[in-house]
Scaffold this motif. Structure first.
Motif, short mmCIF file in Angstrom:
data_model
loop_
_atom_site.label_atom_id
_atom_site.label_comp_id
_atom_site.label_asym_id
_atom_site.label_seq_id
_atom_site.Cartn_x
_atom_site.Cartn_y
_atom_site.Cartn_z
N PHE A 156 0.85 -1.19 0.00
CA PHE A 156 0.00 0.00 0.00
C PHE A 156 0.88 1.23 0.00
CE2 PHE A 156 -3.55 2.66 0.67
CZ PHE A 156 -3.22 3.61 1.62
N THR A 157 0.63 2.12 -0.98
CA THR A 157 1.41 3.36 -1.07
C THR A 157 0.45 4.54 -1.13
OG1 THR A 157 2.97 2.15 -2.46
CG2 THR A 157 3.24 4.54 -2.36
N GLN A 158 0.74 5.52 -0.31
CA GLN A 158 -0.09 6.74 -0.33
C GLN A 158 0.78 7.91 -0.74
OE1 GLN A 158 -2.29 7.73 3.31
NE2 GLN A 158 -1.99 9.90 2.84
N GLU A 159 0.25 8.73 -1.64
CA GLU A 159 0.96 9.95 -2.06
C GLU A 159 0.09 11.16 -1.76
OE1 GLU A 159 2.01 9.64 -6.17
OE2 GLU A 159 3.27 7.86 -5.87
N GLY A 160 0.65 12.14 -1.20
CA GLY A 160 -0.09 13.36 -0.88
C GLY A 160 -0.76 13.24 0.47
N ALA A 161 -1.14 14.42 0.99
CA ALA A 161 -1.78 14.44 2.31
C ALA A 161 -3.23 13.98 2.17
CB ALA A 161 -1.75 15.87 2.88
N ALA A 162 -3.60 13.07 3.06
CA ALA A 162 -4.96 12.49 2.99
C ALA A 162 -5.99 13.52 3.40
CB ALA A 162 -5.05 11.27 3.90
N LEU A 197 -2.67 5.05 -3.65
CA LEU A 197 -3.71 6.04 -3.33
C LEU A 197 -3.07 7.42 -3.41
CD1 LEU A 197 -6.66 6.41 -2.43
CD2 LEU A 197 -5.90 6.15 -0.07
N GLN A 198 -3.48 8.19 -4.44
CA GLN A 198 -2.87 9.50 -4.66
C GLN A 198 -3.87 10.60 -4.35
OE1 GLN A 198 -1.92 8.50 -8.79
NE2 GLN A 198 0.23 8.85 -8.36
N TYR A 199 -3.49 11.44 -3.40
CA TYR A 199 -4.34 12.57 -3.03
C TYR A 199 -3.80 13.84 -3.68
CZ TYR A 199 -6.61 9.89 0.73
OH TYR A 199 -7.33 8.98 1.45
N HIS A 200 -4.57 14.35 -4.66
CA HIS A 200 -4.25 15.67 -5.23
C HIS A 200 -5.37 16.61 -4.82
CE1 HIS A 200 -1.13 13.82 -7.63
NE2 HIS A 200 -2.01 12.95 -8.09
N PRO A 201 -5.13 17.93 -4.85
CA PRO A 201 -6.18 18.86 -4.40
C PRO A 201 -7.49 18.72 -5.16
CG PRO A 201 -4.09 20.01 -4.63
CD PRO A 201 -3.88 18.62 -5.17
N ASP A 202 -7.39 18.45 -6.50
CA ASP A 202 -8.63 18.39 -7.27
C ASP A 202 -8.87 17.01 -7.87
OD1 ASP A 202 -7.29 19.98 -10.30
OD2 ASP A 202 -6.50 18.49 -8.91
N LEU A 203 -8.11 16.04 -7.43
CA LEU A 203 -8.30 14.69 -7.98
C LEU A 203 -7.80 13.63 -7.00
CD1 LEU A 203 -9.07 13.12 -10.66
CD2 LEU A 203 -6.63 13.03 -11.10
#
Lengths: 277, 122
Positions: A156-162, A197-203
């Motif tokens: 499991f890899t997470q990118e960006g602040a959740a 799981l990639q957290y971007h501001p608008d996506l």
């Protein structure tokens, strides 16, 4: 005679004009009818789409109710019974010789492990637990649970602040992830399952990939393809898109994209997905 | 209308006087034209998902509308022609043309009348 001819000429002219008018009216009617047909068809398609959404939403709610019930049964009944079995084994073990005591102790450990696994399973089924922890942490816990079994390696890899997407949307995303993982375990024979799981501001982008045998999406029949279609429909239900990419021998990759700012179809309110509660 | 036709045949325009029953035919074609327009309106209000060109009822309705509107004036004047011995062949050419077109449209209506083109019970 000229009068007769002029009369005939007038009659023919008038008749011609009348026929032209009649033909034009019929053609106008045909055009009008076609437009009405198109409009009706569009309205019908819109109603059908709304009905499908409602039906899917009801199915999702029913499923969550069932899973919640199972979760409670596991937690309240099965783990309690196993705890009692563990206690009983502890009581018996004190009265036996060393060899038998070791066997009883081993059985107690197995029962304890089963209780822990069942509690974890119960948590993964429970809507309240998932929404309270959030998507990222729940996925991490689920990955850890599967890794303990040793059947498949899950990373499991997470990118960006959740950030929170709301209980309902996160629940649907988690269920899609569970379905994809289930498919990888049951059908693909995969040894490795990657979650990104990639957290971007608008996506928000959720990518689920396995290294299994893969499949040809066009060759799926209605029964085996229904799970995949369900994933796509659920993604649409929460305002996202799902793309499934697979070919024989090349594993399967599922990508879910979701705009967190887009209005979703499921109302994001209340602790329980059952709208009638 | 049927009752009026009977009355007309015996009293107003007696059949034995060889008079064309225009008093019956004129309101008949007016009624036919009206019903035809009403059916067109009904078709517009409740369209079915079948191409209109393939609908038998469209062709039949067009035939009725066509016939009733074009023959209206003819029926009005037919007894006038008879009384004043007007024997202009163009009238008969016109009638023949109307009959040909009518039968053509009715023929198309029969040809397009297949069960597969029905939708929603229409």
């Amino acid at each position: 005679m000229p009068t007769v001819y002029s009369d005939i000429g007038t009659a023919v002219l008038l008749t011609g004009v009348f026929f032209a008018f009649l033909t034009g009216s019929v053609i106008y009617f045909v055009v009008l009818y076609r437009n009405r047909q198109l409009k009706n068809k569009q309205e019908q398609e819109k109603l059908e789409a709304e009905f499908r959404q409602e039906l899917l939403q009801s199915q999702v709610e029913m499923q969550e109710q069932t899973l919640e019930h199972i979760s409670k049964e596991i937690h309240d009944n099965i783990t309690q019974v196993l705890s009692f079995v563990k206690l009983s084994l502890g009581t018996i073990g004190n009265t036996l010789d060393d060899v038998k005591k070791a066997k009883i102790y081993e059985s107690r450990e197995l029962v304890a492990q089963t209780i822990t696994d069942l509690r974890d399973l119960s948590k993964s089924l429970s809507f309240e637990h998932i929404t309270s922890l959030g998507l990222s942490e729940t996925m991490q816990m689920e990955a850890d649970r599967i890794n303990k079994s040793g059947v498949i390696e899950v990373t499991f890899t997470q990118e960006g602040a959740a950030y929170s997407l709301g209980g309902q949307r996160e629940l649907v995303l988690f269920r899609i992830f569970q379905e994809a993982l289930n498919n990888a375990l049951k059908h693909s024979g995969a040894k490795h399952f990657k979650i990104l799981l990639q957290y971007h501001p608008d996506l928000l982008n959720l990518s689920l990939e396995d290294n299994g045998s893969g499949f040809s999406p066009k060759k799926l029949d209605s029964k085996t393809g229904s799970g995949l279609r369900n994933m796509e429909n659920r993604a649409v239900l929460i305002g996202g898109t799902a793309s499934i990419d697979s070919s024989p021998g090349n594993g399967c990759r599922i990508q879910i994209n979701l705009n967190p700012l887009k209005q979703q179809f499921i109302n994001d309110g209340g602790p329980h997905p059952n709208r009638f509660s | 209308m049927a009752l009026f036709a009977v009355v007309n045949a015996f009293y107003l325009q007696p059949y034995y006087n060889k008079i064309f029953p225009s008093y019956v035919m004129i309101p008949t074609v007016v009624l036919l034209a009206s019903f035809s327009l009403l059916l067109f309106k009904q078709m517009l209000l409740y369209p079915v998902q079948v191409n209109i060109i393939k609908q038998s009822v469209f062709w039949y309705n067009t035939a009725i509308l066509f016939f009733s509107t074009t023959m209206f004036l003819n029926f009005c004047l037919i007894n006038y022609y008879s009384e004043h011995n007007i024997n202009n062949p163009i009238v008969f050419y016109f009638w023949s043309f109307i009959e040909i077109v009518l039968n053509l449209l009715l023929g198309i209506s029969i040809l397009t009348d297949k069960k597969s083109t029905y939708a929603n019970g229409v």
